[in-house]
Motif scaffolding. Structure first.
Motif: not given
Length: 199
Positions: A109-127
């Protein structure tokens, strides 16, 4: 789909008590902050609100400090996790961090994002699909999200506590909010204040 910062806070603005860390996620006696969510004295309104927020969650974004607690040996498991009260399958979580951890226990259930908050939000929105993305903490990430203008709604669960010190949420933030009065609920355990971010 909305990005919602949903966080419990003390009356004096702290999301943890002092000395929070991997072995004490909420700090010294900080567990009292979350009586509304996990306490034995929850009201029906507390339970109903928690269920509705969980049902609306398509994905979760969290910071490294929160990850270190929930992915630690005493953290989340099959019985204790985001949405466990409702028996839900936990939503996917996206962890914002500068450096990937050496070990991830909850790899399902965990995806590590080292490229910043905006990238994490983009990935989360897609999911998340048609559901919302919830930023659940901690204080540093929540404050950054407010300052960067990526939050659509702010849900504050204000516990009737004065902690005196701990992890602040609003340090350096200047955001104009509009109270969503019909969504706001006050119980003996917390004032559940729902705001729209005014842009």
């Amino acid at each position: 789909m909305a990005v919602i910062l949903d966080i419990t806070i003390s009356l004096d603005g702290f999301v943890t008590a002092a000395n929070a860390g991997p072995d004490s996620g909420l700090g010294d006696a900080g567990e009292a902050l979350h009586e509304w969510a996990v306490g034995a004295d929850r009201t029906p309104q507390d339970v109903e609100l928690l269920a509705s927020l969980t049902a609306a969650t398509g994905a979760v974004v969290m910071g490294r400090h929160t990850f270190d607690v929930v992915d630690g040996p005493n953290g989340w498991n099959d019985d204790i996790h985001y949405g466990a009260d409702q028996g839900d399958v936990p939503p996917p979580c996206f962890v914002v961090t500068h450096q990937a951890p050496e070990h991830v226990r909850l790899t399902d259930r965990m995806t590590i994002v080292t490229t910043g908050l905006h990238d994490a939000l983009d990935q989360a929105a897609a999911a998340a699909g048609e559901k919302d993305v919830f930023i659940m903490g901690g204080g540093e990430l929540g404050g950054s999200a407010l300052r960067e203008g990526v939050v659509d709604r702010l849900h504050l669960h204000v516990a009737p506590l004065l902690l005196g010190s701990g992890t602040p949420l609003f340090e350096g933030s200047r955001v104009r909010l509009r109270l969503d009065e019909p969504a706001t609920v006050v119980t003996r355990n917390a004032a559940h204040l729902h705001y729209d971010v005014v842009r």
